[in-house]
Design a protein around this motif. Sequence first.
Motif, PDB file in Angstrom:
ATOM      1  N   MET A   1      -1.927 -10.399   6.038  1.00 41.02           N
ATOM      2  CA  MET A   1      -1.537 -10.275   5.072  1.00 41.02           C
ATOM      3  C   MET A   1      -1.243  -8.765   4.217  1.00 41.02           C
ATOM      4  O   MET A   1      -0.347  -8.624   3.633  1.00 41.02           O
ATOM      5  CB  MET A   1      -2.116 -11.108   3.939  1.00 41.02           C
ATOM      6  N   TYR A   2      -2.258  -8.003   4.702  1.00 41.80           N
ATOM      7  CA  TYR A   2      -2.027  -6.598   4.294  1.00 41.80           C
ATOM      8  C   TYR A   2      -0.764  -6.042   4.860  1.00 41.80           C
ATOM      9  O   TYR A   2       0.154  -5.298   4.206  1.00 41.80           O
ATOM     10  CB  TYR A   2      -3.286  -5.824   4.820  1.00 41.80           C
ATOM     11  N   TYR A   3      -0.528  -6.239   6.159  1.00 45.82           N
ATOM     12  CA  TYR A   3       0.666  -5.726   6.689  1.00 45.82           C
ATOM     13  C   TYR A   3       1.883  -6.648   6.279  1.00 45.82           C
ATOM     14  O   TYR A   3       3.024  -5.708   5.959  1.00 45.82           O
ATOM     15  CB  TYR A   3       0.587  -5.833   7.931  1.00 45.82           C
ATOM     16  N   TYR A   4       1.915  -7.770   6.109  1.00 47.28           N
ATOM     17  CA  TYR A   4       2.978  -8.560   5.691  1.00 47.28           C
ATOM     18  C   TYR A   4       3.596  -8.130   4.503  1.00 47.28           C
ATOM     19  O   TYR A   4       4.720  -7.864   4.287  1.00 47.28           O
ATOM     20  CB  TYR A   4       2.666  -9.986   5.877  1.00 47.28           C
ATOM     21  N   ALA A   5       2.587  -8.105   3.369  1.00 49.91           N
ATOM     22  CA  ALA A   5       2.765  -7.789   2.152  1.00 49.91           C
ATOM     23  C   ALA A   5       3.632  -6.542   1.902  1.00 49.91           C
ATOM     24  O   ALA A   5       4.707  -6.437   1.339  1.00 49.91           O
ATOM     25  CB  ALA A   5       1.774  -7.667   1.056  1.00 49.91           C
ATOM     26  N   GLN A   6       3.109  -5.408   2.632  1.00 48.48           N
ATOM     27  CA  GLN A   6       3.549  -4.229   2.608  1.00 48.48           C
ATOM     28  C   GLN A   6       5.032  -4.078   3.410  1.00 48.48           C
ATOM     29  O   GLN A   6       6.016  -3.308   2.862  1.00 48.48           O
ATOM     30  CB  GLN A   6       2.664  -3.250   3.193  1.00 48.48           C
ATOM     31  N   GLY A   7       4.813  -4.470   4.784  1.00 48.97           N
ATOM     32  CA  GLY A   7       5.888  -4.370   5.465  1.00 48.97           C
ATOM     33  C   GLY A   7       7.207  -5.054   5.171  1.00 48.97           C
ATOM     34  O   GLY A   7       8.511  -4.349   4.849  1.00 48.97           O
TER      35      GLY A   7
ATOM     36  N   LEU B   1      -5.207  -4.888  -1.590  1.00 48.56           N
ATOM     37  CA  LEU B   1      -3.950  -4.030  -1.203  1.00 48.56           C
ATOM     38  C   LEU B   1      -2.978  -4.872  -1.084  1.00 48.56           C
ATOM     39  O   LEU B   1      -1.770  -4.220  -1.223  1.00 48.56           O
ATOM     40  CB  LEU B   1      -4.656  -3.314   0.082  1.00 48.56           C
ATOM     41  N   SER B   2      -3.036  -6.135  -0.680  1.00 46.64           N
ATOM     42  CA  SER B   2      -1.620  -6.986  -0.424  1.00 46.64           C
ATOM     43  C   SER B   2      -1.026  -7.047  -1.873  1.00 46.64           C
ATOM     44  O   SER B   2       0.115  -7.231  -2.103  1.00 46.64           O
ATOM     45  CB  SER B   2      -2.094  -8.249   0.076  1.00 46.64           C
ATOM     46  N   LEU B   3      -1.960  -7.743  -2.785  1.00 52.62           N
ATOM     47  CA  LEU B   3      -1.327  -7.991  -4.162  1.00 52.62           C
ATOM     48  C   LEU B   3      -1.095  -6.726  -4.740  1.00 52.62           C
ATOM     49  O   LEU B   3       0.041  -6.649  -5.819  1.00 52.62           O
ATOM     50  CB  LEU B   3      -2.315  -8.474  -4.923  1.00 52.62           C
TER      51      LEU B   3
END
Length: 370
Positions: A299-305, A356-358
């Motif tokens: 989710m960290y990568y997904y939200a940012q990317g 970090l995701s939010l």
Amino acid sequence: MMDHRSRRQFLSLLCAGSVLAGGRTSVRNPLQADEDLENLYVPDAVDRAVQRGVDSLLHHQNDDGSITDRRHATAMTSLSIMALASVGVISGEDSPRGRAMHRAIEFVLTPRNQSDGYFGRQDGSRMYGHGITTLMLTEILGMGSSIDQNERIHQSLDAAIKLILKSQLVSKPKNLTGGWRYTPDARDSDLSVSVWQVMALRSAKNDGLDVPVDAINKAVAYLENSYTSPLDQRGVPREPIGGFAYTPGTRHPSFTMTAAGMLAMQTCGRYDSPLVSGAAKWLLENPPRNNDRFFFYGMYYYAQGMHQVGGEAAETAKRLTNELLLRLQSQGGHWISVEGEEQNIGIVYATTLAILSLGVRYHYLPIYQR
């Protein structure tokens, strides 16, 4: 490119102009104010979740300044520092959070946590932790609580970057060249470890540190080898929709690795790469589920990317990230995985990655900015 002092001033102004709970901030050209205000607005429910998450996270700060509930103290503390920075906390500011962040940075910089520039030995986090800590140091460089702390951040970072660069040059099979694995002298590579090193190098280069262009190009070549659709001579995938795999040669993408590979390509400046657009399409067709392997990590990568892709990808990711993570937050404000390998890593791990995701749309961390 901002120097270290202007980066700190920038963040201070940004914090002064924003209220986390429902606040709006303009951080670019005033002519773009209306667009920025719309893009930077975060729903109240997300604000409250982030605030509760940060409070919960700081309950796990130990007497030595570390923030961890299980193991890998340096890596977990570094993730915590990034989570705090992502919502605008500045080291040393006159607040409980500012003081907590100062103590956390001091813990990471403790000499025993570094071994010839390597942050992954003392706490057992290996190159995963080294990449995480190096990225954290690049993100807060110039924003320490004092000149002395900033100087020590720079000294530690210089040695850490040199270790990453040296590790990349270890002789490996052709399709694994340019990547990293669990130890600095490893002769193989995997995408999961490599992404942290890539982000650290790119962030360091943005800081003006000495990162050869060739190192970034080699990393991109490794990322291309990790893409699940074969590339033609022009570097274009044969299939318009594809993803990334844990190691080169695998033709079955996963959610976590596709999100990671997409973000790594963007971090290297390849925003318009067909691999990025192909991965974004794959992620739209294969949205995250809370039982995905390494869900919080992905989710960290997904939200940012997906945020950096923009358009439908960004809107879909924002909605799903909010829905999934708000639903999973505990009454105590923390997050924790209840299944798979992640359940053994602990509360601090899951909570930092959720924050970090939010917190992507707050735009406080330089690595979040295109």
